[in-house]
Design an enzyme around this catalytic site. Sequence first.
Site, PDB file in Angstrom:
ATOM      1  N   LYS A 186      50.304   7.982 -66.526  1.00  0.00           N
ATOM      2  CA  LYS A 186      49.890   9.381 -66.625  1.00  0.00           C
ATOM      3  C   LYS A 186      50.978  10.233 -67.291  1.00  0.00           C
ATOM      4  CE  LYS A 186      49.494   9.916 -62.153  1.00  0.00           C
ATOM      5  NZ  LYS A 186      49.935   8.648 -61.544  1.00  0.00           N
TER       6      LYS A 186
ATOM      7  N   ARG B 204      46.447  15.037 -55.239  1.00  0.00           N
ATOM      8  CA  ARG B 204      46.637  13.665 -54.757  1.00  0.00           C
ATOM      9  C   ARG B 204      45.923  13.438 -53.449  1.00  0.00           C
ATOM     10  NH1 ARG B 204      51.450  12.370 -57.444  1.00  0.00           N
ATOM     11  NH2 ARG B 204      52.565  10.487 -56.942  1.00  0.00           N
TER      12      ARG B 204
ATOM     13  N   ARG C  26      60.841   0.659 -64.990  1.00  0.00           N
ATOM     14  CA  ARG C  26      61.067   2.031 -65.461  1.00  0.00           C
ATOM     15  C   ARG C  26      62.541   2.431 -65.332  1.00  0.00           C
ATOM     16  NH1 ARG C  26      56.702   6.239 -63.718  1.00  0.00           N
ATOM     17  NH2 ARG C  26      57.320   5.771 -61.588  1.00  0.00           N
TER      18      ARG C  26
ATOM     19  N   ARG D 175      64.772   5.197 -60.814  1.00  0.00           N
ATOM     20  CA  ARG D 175      64.484   6.295 -59.885  1.00  0.00           C
ATOM     21  C   ARG D 175      64.560   5.780 -58.453  1.00  0.00           C
ATOM     22  NH1 ARG D 175      58.817   8.931 -61.378  1.00  0.00           N
ATOM     23  NH2 ARG D 175      58.377   8.503 -59.197  1.00  0.00           N
TER      24      ARG D 175
ATOM     25  N   ARG E 249      54.249   3.490 -51.908  1.00  0.00           N
ATOM     26  CA  ARG E 249      53.536   4.483 -52.729  1.00  0.00           C
ATOM     27  C   ARG E 249      52.138   3.992 -53.083  1.00  0.00           C
ATOM     28  NH1 ARG E 249      57.795   4.972 -57.150  1.00  0.00           N
ATOM     29  NH2 ARG E 249      56.183   6.008 -58.360  1.00  0.00           N
TER      30      ARG E 249
HETATM   31  P1  ADP Z   1      54.226   8.425 -59.334  1.00  0.00           P
HETATM   32  O1  ADP Z   1      52.998   9.011 -59.939  1.00  0.00           O
HETATM   33  O2  ADP Z   1      54.907   7.482 -60.287  1.00  0.00           O
HETATM   34  O3  ADP Z   1      54.032   7.888 -57.962  1.00  0.00           O
HETATM   35  P2  ADP Z   1      55.381  11.082 -59.109  1.00  0.00           P
HETATM   36  O4  ADP Z   1      56.576  11.425 -59.923  1.00  0.00           O
HETATM   37  O5  ADP Z   1      54.077  11.679 -59.483  1.00  0.00           O
HETATM   38  O6  ADP Z   1      55.337   9.513 -59.096  1.00  0.00           O
HETATM   39  O7  ADP Z   1      55.657  11.466 -57.567  1.00  0.00           O
HETATM   40  C1  ADP Z   1      56.829  11.089 -56.892  1.00  0.00           C
HETATM   41  C2  ADP Z   1      56.770  11.558 -55.442  1.00  0.00           C
HETATM   42  O8  ADP Z   1      56.659  13.001 -55.378  1.00  0.00           O
HETATM   43  C3  ADP Z   1      55.570  11.057 -54.626  1.00  0.00           C
HETATM   44  O9  ADP Z   1      55.784   9.788 -54.104  1.00  0.00           O
HETATM   45  C4  ADP Z   1      55.472  12.152 -53.549  1.00  0.00           C
HETATM   46  O10 ADP Z   1      56.450  11.981 -52.547  1.00  0.00           O
HETATM   47  C5  ADP Z   1      55.813  13.411 -54.301  1.00  0.00           C
HETATM   48  N1  ADP Z   1      54.607  14.065 -54.873  1.00  0.00           N
HETATM   49  C6  ADP Z   1      54.325  14.241 -56.196  1.00  0.00           C
HETATM   50  N2  ADP Z   1      53.141  14.871 -56.350  1.00  0.00           N
HETATM   51  C7  ADP Z   1      52.647  15.082 -55.101  1.00  0.00           C
HETATM   52  C8  ADP Z   1      51.456  15.659 -54.595  1.00  0.00           C
HETATM   53  N3  ADP Z   1      50.500  16.149 -55.405  1.00  0.00           N
HETATM   54  N4  ADP Z   1      51.287  15.706 -53.247  1.00  0.00           N
HETATM   55  C9  ADP Z   1      52.222  15.219 -52.418  1.00  0.00           C
HETATM   56  N5  ADP Z   1      53.359  14.654 -52.819  1.00  0.00           N
HETATM   57  C10 ADP Z   1      53.587  14.575 -54.157  1.00  0.00           C
END
Ligand code: ADP
Length: 212
Positions: free
Chosen positions: A9, A84, A123, A156, A167
């Site tokens: 994404k 999410r 990554r 990361r 996750r």
């Molecule tokens: P990925 O899509 O690779 O899992 P992101 O960078 O989108 O990683 O998100 C990293 C972390 O940030 C998530 O594991 C969560 O802890 C937090 N996070 C990001 N977006 C949200 C969201 N919409 N709601 C809750 N937590 C979020």
Amino acid sequence: MLGPPGAGKGTHGDRLAERCGIPKYATGDILREAVRNDTPLGREAKQYMDKGELVPDDVVLGLVRDVLSSPSAKDGFILDGFPRTVAQAEGLHAWLADRGMSLDVVIYFDAPEEELIRRVAGRRVCVGCGMIYNVHLDPSAAGELCERCGGRLETREDDKAETVRNRLRVYRDSTEPLLQWYATSSTSFRELKAVGSVDEVYNGLLTLVDCL
Ligand code: ADP
Ligand code: ZN
């Protein structure tokens, strides 16, 4: 843009945002920035992020309302990693509806689980400029260093194998129900098979959505 961690994404959202001249807001990036700056939001978010858990809905919703209220969002925007949960989607839709807006399209990035784990494990992020590489798919021409700024490349914190598995579990439990929610809402819902090279996936994306 909806989809599991590692589905691509971020990469494709950046490209599409540039093509269309609109901003992309990634809640993960905004939260990581808050953690780096050690703000109150960052301190609260970090405890969830390091474990691969979701940051509470009200915290993330507040943050998204703020960015969407900014002048830079007035001609449209791409959301990455938000909503999410069903509660986040409901909150977003109520907020948009109050302002006479709605989402034009929801794209679901789909890829098999083994591929997701491989991508996330590969990554690397530049500590200098934030550029994202992948040791399997998209390595830096400068080897261990960033080809753009010479910075060091790091994994990361939440890309470590155990956290990635968590996750994915959180994704299945909390985010997957959203697919059904969008499939039955009035928003146009489209599915992208996010396998193949970056260019192949990007071309697939452009057949599903283009600048509006
Ligand atoms: P990925 O899509 O690779 O899992 P992101 O960078 O989108 O990683 O998100 C990293 C972390 O940030 C998530 O594991 C969560 O802890 C937090 N996070 C990001 N977006 C949200 C969201 N919409 N709601 C809750 N937590 C979020
Ligand atoms: Zn760099």
